[in-house]
Enzyme design. Structure first.
Site, PDB file in Angstrom:
ATOM      1  CB  CYS A  84      -1.101  -0.070   1.270  1.00 45.12           C
ATOM      2  SG  CYS A  84      -0.148   0.218   2.863  1.00 45.12           S
ATOM      3  CG  HIS A 123      -4.134   0.277   4.310  1.00 40.03           C
ATOM      4  ND1 HIS A 123      -3.794  -0.099   3.195  1.00 40.03           N
ATOM      5  CD2 HIS A 123      -5.214   1.101   3.770  1.00 40.03           C
ATOM      6  CE1 HIS A 123      -4.479   0.111   2.087  1.00 40.03           C
ATOM      7  NE2 HIS A 123      -5.381   0.794   2.073  1.00 40.03           N
ATOM      8  CG  ASP A 138      -6.802   1.712  -0.622  1.00 41.24           C
ATOM      9  OD1 ASP A 138      -5.583   1.248  -1.122  1.00 41.24           O
ATOM     10  OD2 ASP A 138      -7.025   1.206   0.158  1.00 41.24           O
TER      11      ASP A 138
END
Length: 290
Positions: A84, A123, A138
């Protein structure tokens, strides 16, 4: 409607170093280079289809570098993916170059976490302004990365090229949920507090060094295409068909795992001396657990 904090346009000294043409060639984007919702949707869809989620660097003990030059070298030029912090950091540079306002957010994972267990912040996601509205983008949540932007609007079911998503509010935090097999399940929770690059450097360092980090001891890979999602967890290769059934297959040799990584996930594997040893360890552990 979720209230939103305004932000001054981003000014990054490393913006001129971004090779936007190379990134767009990598993902196959040929659309307008303007900060529109249509552009954001198409870039997010293509990014998740082209640049896979993968954690080979932590697994192999290779440093995860979050500066723009390293991100471009790895994910654009070298045919790799990332997790991420890499994925959404690169996307942030791209969106800012197109004129979007972008704020970095941070979340606690809730997916497959038992009730009452609080996980550390681990994250990164993006908050992107389009016109007068704000969206979440995302591309780094692995097998359930939203393949389209999610508007910052509570309790509204929002379509993406894959699963429907929604935002709910609990205990003064926002929860992103996906509808999986007719059940709303939480992916992560977060606030609209903006985070900066040093925050992500610290979060990422923890995931690459803490002995209990999932990414140090396991292989996690994911990629989404138009009609399916692919996932690999250690030796278990899964294909989730959009609106249909899922298929699982146990990979039982290093050659088989390599083939899936290269052919299905389209990863140019790193030339690293311990790669085959790590893959064999995963196979041995899976066999011992049976």
């Amino acid at each position: 409607m979720v209230s939103q904090v305004t932000q001054e346009p981003a000014k990054g000294s490393d913006r001129p170093e971004l090779d936007l043409d190379a990134y767009f060639r990598r993902i196959g984007y040929t659309g307008d280079r303007t900060p529109t919702l249509e552009a954001l949707r198409e870039i997010q869809r293509l990014h998740t289809a082209t640049i896979p989620f993968e954690n080979l660097n932590p697994l192999l003990g290779i440093p995860v570098l979050l500066d723009l030059g390293s991100l471009q070298q790895k994910m654009v030029q070298n045919g790799r993916g990332g997790y991420c912090f890499e994925q959404n950091q690169l996307l942030s540079h791209v969106l800012k170059a197109l004129g979007f306002r972008v704020r970095g957010l941070a979340a606690r994972i809730l997916w497959n976490v038992p009730d009452g267990v609080v996980k550390a912040i681990s994250h990164k996601l993006l908050n992107v302004q389009v016109g007068d509205a704000w969206y979440l983008a995302d591309v780094g949540f692995g097998g359930l990365s939203p393949t389209g932007p999610i508007k910052l609007e509570l309790n509204a079911v929002q379509k993406t090229p894959h699963e429907p998503f929604r935002l709910i509010e609990r205990n003064e935090e926002l929860h992103l949920q996906a509808n999986v097999k007719d059940e709303w399940r939480s992916l992560y929770c977060f606030t609209l507090r903006e985070h900066q690059s040093p925050d992500y450097e610290m979060f990422s360092w923890y995931l690459c060094h803490h002995p209990d980090s999932y990414f140090l001891n396991n292989l996690a890979v994911a990629r989404s295409t138009a009609d399916r999602r692919y996932g690999l967890r250690n030796t278990v290769f899964t294909t989730h068909h959009l609106g249909g059934e899922s298929e699982q297959r146990e990979l039982t040799s290093v050659a088989e795992i390599r083939a899936v990584l290269e052919e299905v996930f389209q990863i140019t594997l790193p030339d690293h001396s311990s790669l085959d040893l790590k893959l064999q360890r995963l196979i041995d552990e899976a066999a011992a657990a049976q």
